[in-house]
Scaffold this motif. Structure first.
Motif, short mmCIF file in Angstrom:
data_model
loop_
_atom_site.label_atom_id
_atom_site.label_comp_id
_atom_site.label_asym_id
_atom_site.label_seq_id
_atom_site.Cartn_x
_atom_site.Cartn_y
_atom_site.Cartn_z
N GLN A 1 81.07 42.74 -19.09
CA GLN A 1 81.63 42.22 -20.20
C GLN A 1 83.18 41.64 -20.39
O GLN A 1 83.35 41.04 -21.62
N THR A 2 83.69 42.06 -19.47
CA THR A 2 85.45 41.38 -19.63
C THR A 2 85.39 40.50 -18.74
O THR A 2 85.66 39.73 -19.44
N ALA A 3 84.41 39.92 -18.51
CA ALA A 3 83.68 38.67 -17.92
C ALA A 3 84.29 37.73 -19.26
O ALA A 3 84.57 36.68 -19.34
N GLY B 1 98.07 36.79 -27.61
CA GLY B 1 96.86 36.16 -26.37
C GLY B 1 96.21 36.22 -25.04
O GLY B 1 95.51 37.46 -24.89
N LEU B 2 97.39 36.18 -24.36
CA LEU B 2 97.30 36.68 -23.15
C LEU B 2 97.59 37.72 -22.38
O LEU B 2 96.83 37.88 -21.52
N VAL B 3 97.61 38.30 -23.21
CA VAL B 3 98.34 40.03 -22.63
C VAL B 3 97.44 40.54 -23.14
O VAL B 3 97.61 41.69 -21.87
N GLY B 4 96.66 40.13 -23.60
CA GLY B 4 95.73 41.33 -24.20
C GLY B 4 94.27 40.70 -22.97
O GLY B 4 93.89 41.86 -23.00
N LEU B 5 94.21 39.10 -22.75
CA LEU B 5 93.47 39.16 -22.23
C LEU B 5 94.06 39.90 -20.61
O LEU B 5 93.53 40.84 -19.57
N ALA B 6 95.06 39.71 -19.94
CA ALA B 6 95.91 40.63 -18.91
C ALA B 6 95.58 42.42 -19.07
O ALA B 6 94.75 42.62 -17.13
N ASP B 7 95.67 42.67 -20.06
CA ASP B 7 95.38 43.86 -20.07
C ASP B 7 93.92 44.65 -20.00
O ASP B 7 93.56 45.96 -19.81
N ILE C 1 91.77 42.65 -18.28
CA ILE C 1 90.95 42.52 -17.51
C ILE C 1 91.89 43.88 -16.20
O ILE C 1 91.08 44.53 -15.37
N ALA C 2 92.93 44.69 -16.66
CA ALA C 2 93.84 45.34 -15.58
C ALA C 2 92.66 46.49 -16.04
O ALA C 2 92.62 48.19 -15.28
N ALA C 3 92.60 47.15 -17.32
CA ALA C 3 91.45 48.42 -17.27
C ALA C 3 90.14 48.60 -16.72
O ALA C 3 89.93 49.43 -16.61
N ALA C 4 90.15 47.01 -16.14
CA ALA C 4 88.28 46.87 -15.33
C ALA C 4 89.30 46.51 -13.81
O ALA C 4 88.32 46.82 -13.49
#
Length: 405
Positions: free
Chosen positions: A315-317, A367-373, A375-378
């Motif tokens: 799901q994350t990917a 957008g990129l910050v949301g992606l990083a967050d 990914i970090a949550a996983a």
């Protein structure tokens, strides 16, 4: 996909407990041996240096001062040395990719200094003693034919017994290395357990929130807006049949009918984006192909995955891929992009590259910050390379330690 096969052991203790017989076929016995020898040789060097300074013809007082300075210097080096040594039997700390920032460097504190002193002055010789005893017994037996007092049967039985006992020596060496590493982690990185639990807790909260949010949105869209749009489309279609063909009213109703069908199609696409059925049924490669097929920028796919990954990882990917391709289509000016996925050593590495204008900056948008967050949550990390003029490479590394879906 078998979890044990997908996630390789990260510590010598995991390797010992997961596959005792397979332990001998891995590099972990050699890692454990190097770990103990490095500590033992360092401590022995300090002992010999102190003894040499105390017996050197430079005066008793001067020799004592030099010996004390050597001990202080050795204790000061012990903390960094223990961190380096720990990398041999704990790959989480060794490569820094999975450890937290607090765990990547030992804290400078009396606790660390005290542990360094104990390691150099007291425990280092135990490391060397364990290695010498574990390897000394089979080594002595292997050298039986060279002993002048050995009997004929001993010259045959000794090497055989030594050869059989030599692999067994890997287990006490590995066990003692695991104990020493556990003590070192507990002293040098005392907050590691709490930090890892915080990461797991955050991942569970994010997953629970995503599941509940998806359920509510799906229910509201499917049972509310979608049903009303379907009814509206049907009524407009029936109204078109009742109006005179070619009339102005028939033309306007027909246009409204077409707009309603387009809205219904977009709503179904939105529902599919919230909960992609293809991801649940066929996995990440099929879902990525579906995203790439709908992306305005031509996308090349290179997906080499061993099978189904854990549901949270897929799901994350999926969302990282969808959001990254959307950003490429909107902002990059690229005419080609590429998505590459590999799963190695229990980590999914997802690379998304485009040949656009580059200069992507997380500080200029969320957008990129949301992606990083996300990914970090996983428990993963995001890397970005986007020089002015391009190309842009976004890499997501997501651990696959969870159970497969």
């Amino acid at each position: 996909m078998d979890r044990a096969a997908a996630v390789s052991p990260r510590t010598v203790l995991e390797a010992l407990t997961r596959s005792p017989l397979g332990f001998l076929r891995t590099a972990w016995p050699w890692r454990a041996l190097g770990y103990l020898l490095s500590g033992g040789v360092f401590a022995t060097g300090v002992y010999l240096g102190v003894a040499g300074l105390l017996t050197a013809p430079i005066g008793t007082f001067a020799g004592m001062l030099c010996a004390a300075a050597l001990v202080v210097f050795a204790v000061a080096l012990a903390g960094p040395l223990e961190r380096r040594r720990l990398a041999l039997v704990d790959r989480v700390d060794g490569d820094g990719s999975r450890g937290s920032g607090d765990r990547q460097r030992p804290r400078r504190s009396p606790r660390t200094a005290g542990y360094g002193a104990v390691s150099v002055l007291a425990v280092g010789w135990l490391d060397l003693a364990v290695v010498l005893v574990s390897l000394g017994i089979p080594g002595f037996l292997l050298l039986t034919p060279f002993q002048p007092t050995a009997l004929p049967w001993q010259t045959v039985a000794g090497p055989v017994a030594g050869a059989l006992l030599l692999p067994v020596a890997a287990y006490p060496i590995g066990a003692w290395a695991a104990v020493r590493a556990a003590v070192g982690r507990a002293v040098l990185f005392p907050k590691d357990r709490e930090l890892r639990e915080v990461v797991r807790s955050r991942a569970r909260l994010v997953d629970a929130f995503e599941t509940e949010r998806r359920r509510i949105i799906e229910r509201d869209l499917h049972d509310g807006a979608q049903q009303r749009l379907v009814a509206l489309t049907m009524k407009l279609g029936l109204a078109t049949l009742d109006l005179p063909p070619g009339s102005a009213a028939a033309k306007q109703v027909g246009e409204a009918h077409a707009l309603a069908k387009e809205a219904l199609t977009e709503l179904r696409e939105l529902i599919r984006g919230i909960h992609p059925q293809i991801l649940t049924e066929r996995g990440l490669p099929a879902a990525a192909r579906d995203i790439a097929g709908r992306c305005p920028v031509p996308t090349d796919l290179d997906l080499d995955l061993p099978g189904r990954l854990p549901a949270a990882v897929e799901q994350t990917a999926y969302y990282v891929t969808a959001e990254a391709l959307t950003n490429i289509a909107r902002h990059s000016g690229a005419d080609r992009c590429r998505v590459t996925a590999r799963c190695r050593d229990g980590v999914l590495r997802l690379d998304i590259e485009d040949n656009g204008s580059g200069d992507a900056d997380p500080a200029r948008g969320t957008g990129l910050v949301g992606l990083a967050d996300r990914i970090a949550a996983a428990d993963g990390r995001m890397l970005l390379s986007s020089p002015p003029g391009g190309p842009t490479l976004l890499r997501a590394e997501i651990p696959c330690a969870g159970p497969p879906s």
